[in-house]
Design a protein around this motif. Structure first.
Motif, PDB file in Angstrom:
ATOM      1  N   SER A 191       0.311  -3.612 -13.094  1.00 41.62           N
ATOM      2  CA  SER A 191      -0.145  -4.918 -12.626  1.00 41.62           C
ATOM      3  C   SER A 191      -0.376  -5.828 -13.817  1.00 41.62           C
ATOM      4  N   ALA A 192       0.038  -7.101 -13.670  1.00 46.91           N
ATOM      5  CA  ALA A 192      -0.154  -8.061 -14.758  1.00 46.91           C
ATOM      6  C   ALA A 192      -0.630  -9.387 -14.190  1.00 46.91           C
ATOM      7  N   PRO A 193      -1.909  -9.490 -13.810  1.00 42.96           N
ATOM      8  CA  PRO A 193      -2.423 -10.752 -13.279  1.00 42.96           C
ATOM      9  C   PRO A 193      -2.496 -11.810 -14.367  1.00 42.96           C
ATOM     10  N   PHE A 194      -2.331 -13.072 -13.960  1.00 36.67           N
ATOM     11  CA  PHE A 194      -2.417 -14.162 -14.922  1.00 36.67           C
ATOM     12  C   PHE A 194      -3.877 -14.440 -15.278  1.00 36.67           C
ATOM     13  N   LYS A 195      -4.109 -14.810 -16.524  1.00 31.49           N
ATOM     14  CA  LYS A 195      -5.441 -15.238 -16.924  1.00 31.49           C
ATOM     15  C   LYS A 195      -5.814 -16.528 -16.195  1.00 31.49           C
ATOM     16  N   ARG A 196      -7.112 -16.718 -16.013  1.00 37.09           N
ATOM     17  CA  ARG A 196      -7.661 -17.918 -15.359  1.00 37.09           C
ATOM     18  C   ARG A 196      -7.216 -18.025 -13.906  1.00 37.09           C
ATOM     19  N   SER A 197      -6.732 -16.970 -13.341  1.00 30.46           N
ATOM     20  CA  SER A 197      -6.381 -16.991 -11.923  1.00 30.46           C
ATOM     21  C   SER A 197      -7.315 -16.048 -11.178  1.00 30.46           C
ATOM     22  N   SER A 198      -7.432 -16.234  -9.874  1.00 34.56           N
ATOM     23  CA  SER A 198      -8.312 -15.372  -9.082  1.00 34.56           C
ATOM     24  C   SER A 198      -7.758 -13.963  -8.981  1.00 34.56           C
ATOM     25  N   ALA A 199      -6.458 -13.786  -9.302  1.00 37.76           N
ATOM     26  CA  ALA A 199      -5.835 -12.473  -9.144  1.00 37.76           C
ATOM     27  C   ALA A 199      -6.494 -11.415 -10.005  1.00 37.76           C
ATOM     28  N   LYS A 200      -6.976 -11.805 -11.203  1.00 37.91           N
ATOM     29  CA  LYS A 200      -7.533 -10.796 -12.106  1.00 37.91           C
ATOM     30  C   LYS A 200      -8.808 -10.178 -11.546  1.00 37.91           C
ATOM     31  N   HIS A 201      -9.466 -10.875 -10.605  1.00 39.08           N
ATOM     32  CA  HIS A 201     -10.668 -10.342  -9.989  1.00 39.08           C
ATOM     33  C   HIS A 201     -10.341  -9.315  -8.909  1.00 39.08           C
ATOM     34  N   HIS A 202      -9.069  -9.199  -8.547  1.00 37.28           N
ATOM     35  CA  HIS A 202      -8.671  -8.294  -7.473  1.00 37.28           C
ATOM     36  C   HIS A 202      -7.680  -7.248  -7.962  1.00 37.28           C
ATOM     37  N   VAL A 203      -7.656  -6.992  -9.273  1.00 36.72           N
ATOM     38  CA  VAL A 203      -6.672  -6.073  -9.836  1.00 36.72           C
ATOM     39  C   VAL A 203      -6.767  -4.696  -9.199  1.00 36.72           C
ATOM     40  N   ASP A 204      -7.979  -4.144  -9.136  1.00 34.97           N
ATOM     41  CA  ASP A 204      -8.137  -2.799  -8.583  1.00 34.97           C
ATOM     42  C   ASP A 204      -7.660  -2.728  -7.140  1.00 34.97           C
ATOM     43  N   GLU A 205      -8.022  -3.746  -6.381  1.00 34.42           N
ATOM     44  CA  GLU A 205      -7.630  -3.770  -4.968  1.00 34.42           C
ATOM     45  C   GLU A 205      -6.112  -3.884  -4.816  1.00 34.42           C
ATOM     46  N   HIS A 206      -5.490  -4.730  -5.643  1.00 38.92           N
ATOM     47  CA  HIS A 206      -4.039  -4.886  -5.569  1.00 38.92           C
ATOM     48  C   HIS A 206      -3.325  -3.613  -6.005  1.00 38.92           C
ATOM     49  N   LEU A 207      -3.861  -2.946  -7.036  1.00 36.43           N
ATOM     50  CA  LEU A 207      -3.256  -1.688  -7.458  1.00 36.43           C
ATOM     51  C   LEU A 207      -3.426  -0.609  -6.392  1.00 36.43           C
ATOM     52  N   GLU A 208      -4.551  -0.633  -5.692  1.00 37.59           N
ATOM     53  CA  GLU A 208      -4.761   0.322  -4.598  1.00 37.59           C
ATOM     54  C   GLU A 208      -3.733   0.097  -3.488  1.00 37.59           C
ATOM     55  N   GLU A 209      -3.479  -1.175  -3.185  1.00 35.80           N
ATOM     56  CA  GLU A 209      -2.473  -1.478  -2.173  1.00 35.80           C
ATOM     57  C   GLU A 209      -1.086  -1.042  -2.637  1.00 35.80           C
ATOM     58  N   LEU A 210      -0.775  -1.273  -3.912  1.00 32.54           N
ATOM     59  CA  LEU A 210       0.510  -0.843  -4.451  1.00 32.54           C
ATOM     60  C   LEU A 210       0.623   0.681  -4.385  1.00 32.54           C
ATOM     61  N   ALA A 211      -0.479   1.389  -4.649  1.00 34.17           N
ATOM     62  CA  ALA A 211      -0.471   2.848  -4.563  1.00 34.17           C
ATOM     63  C   ALA A 211      -0.211   3.302  -3.129  1.00 34.17           C
ATOM     64  N   ARG A 212      -0.760   2.589  -2.151  1.00 34.76           N
ATOM     65  CA  ARG A 212      -0.517   2.937  -0.753  1.00 34.76           C
ATOM     66  C   ARG A 212       0.940   2.685  -0.392  1.00 34.76           C
ATOM     67  N   LEU A 213       1.507   1.613  -0.920  1.00 33.21           N
ATOM     68  CA  LEU A 213       2.928   1.361  -0.692  1.00 33.21           C
ATOM     69  C   LEU A 213       3.771   2.487  -1.288  1.00 33.21           C
ATOM     70  N   ALA A 214       3.425   2.898  -2.502  1.00 34.44           N
ATOM     71  CA  ALA A 214       4.157   3.978  -3.149  1.00 34.44           C
ATOM     72  C   ALA A 214       4.037   5.269  -2.348  1.00 34.44           C
ATOM     73  N   ASP A 215       2.844   5.546  -1.831  1.00 33.74           N
ATOM     74  CA  ASP A 215       2.640   6.739  -1.008  1.00 33.74           C
ATOM     75  C   ASP A 215       3.480   6.674   0.265  1.00 33.74           C
ATOM     76  N   THR A 216       3.523   5.492   0.880  1.00 37.95           N
ATOM     77  CA  THR A 216       4.334   5.325   2.080  1.00 37.95           C
ATOM     78  C   THR A 216       5.802   5.589   1.784  1.00 37.95           C
TER      79      THR A 216
END
Length: 441
Positions: A2-27
């Motif tokens: 994961s590579a969220p942009f600085k100064r964006s809200s995405a960096k506050h959700h890195v763990d959650e986004h990686l968890e979702e990506l892990a679920r996609l990978a598991d699927t």
């Protein structure tokens, strides 16, 4: 990765986004062995990540013995190729992963064609990277090698296949349009929402149909499924479950599934189902609303349905309800698994359908008891009076029933509301409309 942009809200959700990506990978059948993140001012044009982070990624791959790298963002063809060359490991981005999941989950011929079309459109600009065995045969100016020739041949074959798939999907859409026209007299409701929000569970519970497939996985179902649902007081609706959405949904996939999502476009009401127990439900809501806008559905009548209230921690229930009331007034709170958990939704569907049906004055000869019984059976009779040898009923009826009882000799007068039959010029009398009139499309 994961590579969220600085100064964006995405960096506050890195763990959650990686968890979702892990679920996609598991699927998709992969086993996650590690993660790596980097905050960026902007993506590197050649490798997306910075050069130092690419070297770190290479070392992590060797350390963990990984055979696949999955990026949470979509890579350009050049970025994907360059990273693969530098880390000597297959690289896949989020879009390709989602397309792979859809390919394994597609069941009907229509879904398989839609997924194949999206995959081919994704693959076309990436042939050189995806088929690297051909690069060894490249030739120079005046000496074009068989590898380059094969690439051009493959491009032509893929472009031809894309044209064929688009033509076949156009035929499917025409067939679906005929089916939708045959269902125009029904009140049609479509379930939309983020993947795994519980749309299929809602359909299964409302329709009392145990054959509706339900699984606690992302993209458990892809094909639209329609069931007739009894919502009480003699009313029924056609309820359709549509494919779920997800953050960063590949645009090729959205375009390919337009035929399927036409079911939502033709619906009288959209039910936006949200997993209220998910900590990122607000982001999920925004993602779905964005895709609906992209599909031209943002103006359709829509009702937010907060599902899985049974899974919300007891100490968070009041906070969730207050937050929803502030952001989305008049939303419904339901549970597809608790007894009676869908009663608020069933009641709201019934009231919504009533608002769409006109109140009619129906005059039937008193001797025609069979027709009077049919009106009671198929509609909602609000009042019944006698005038000499005529029975006068105030009732709500659907358009099929209106046409049938008129042919049977009843005189029908609209006292409130406007029907499709009226707007299309059918011979219905109108006594006037009220402020509650709802013109139907």
């Amino acid at each position: 990765m994961s590579a969220p942009f600085k100064r964006s809200s995405a960096k506050h959700h890195v763990d959650e986004h990686l968890e979702e990506l892990a679920r996609l990978a598991d699927t998709a059948g992969a086993i996650v062995v590690g993660t790596l993140t980097q905050q960026l001012d902007r993506p590197h044009s050649a490798t997306y990540l910075g050069s130092g982070k690419v070297e770190e990624l290479k070392l992590r791959i060797q350390e963990l013995g990984a055979t696949l790298v999955i990026f949470d963002d979509e890579l350009t063809p050049a970025q994907g190729k360059n990273v693969e060359l530098m880390v000597h490991t297959r690289v896949m981005d989020r879009a390709e992963l989602i397309l792979d999941i859809f390919a394994t989950r597609a069941r009907s011929s229509e879904a398989r064609m839609q997924v194949e079309l999206a995959q081919l459109e994704y693959m076309l600009p990436r042939l050189t990277r995806m088929w690297t065995h051909l690069e060894k045969m490249r030739g120079g100016i005046g000496m074009r090698g068989p590898g380059e020739t094969q690439l051009e041949t493959d491009r032509r074959l893929i472009q031809h296949r894309i044209r064929v798939l688009k033509e076949r999907l156009a035929d499917v859409e025409r067939a679906r349009e005929i089916q939708r026209q045959q269902r125009q007299s029904h009140y049609r409701v479509a379930l939309v929402g983020y993947t795994n929000a519980g749309k299929s569970s809602v359909l299964r519970a409302l329709a009392a149909d145990g054959e509706v497939f339900v699984e606690d996985r992302l993209f458990a179902t892809l094909d639209p499924l329609t069931r007739e649902v009894d919502i009480g007081d003699g009313y029924t609706v056609l309820l359709t479950d549509t494919v779920g959405f997800i953050r960063k949904l590949p645009h090729h996939l959205v375009a390919s599934f337009r035929a399927t999502l036409a079911e939502a476009r033709e619906a009288d009401l959209l039910l936006h189902v949200i997993d209220s127990s998910h900590p990122a439900w607000e982001e999920h809501r925004d993602v779905v609303d964005g895709v609906l806008a992209e599909l031209g559905l943002s103006g359709r009548p829509l009702l937010y349905v907060m599902n899985k209230m049974d899974a919300v921690p007891a100490d968070m229930v009041d906070a969730v309800r207050a937050r929803v009331a502030n952001l989305m007034p008049n939303s419904l709170f339901v549970s597809a698994v608790e007894p009676g958990g869908l009663d608020p939704l069933r009641d709201e569907l019934r009231e919504s359908l009533k608002r769409q049906r006109p109140v009619l004055e129906v005059r039937v000869p008193a001797s025609n008891g069979r027709l009077i019984a049919e009106i009671h059976r198929d509609g909602e009779v609000l009042e019944q009076t006698n005038e000499d040898d005529t029975i006068v009923l105030r009732a709500r009826l659907d358009e099929r029933s209106i046409g049938r009882i008129r042919q049977a000799g009843a005189r029908v007068v609209v006292t409130k509301g406007v029907t499709r039959a009226v707007s299309s010029g059918a011979a219905l009398d109108t006594l006037g409309t009220s402020a509650h009139t709802v013109p139907l499309p």
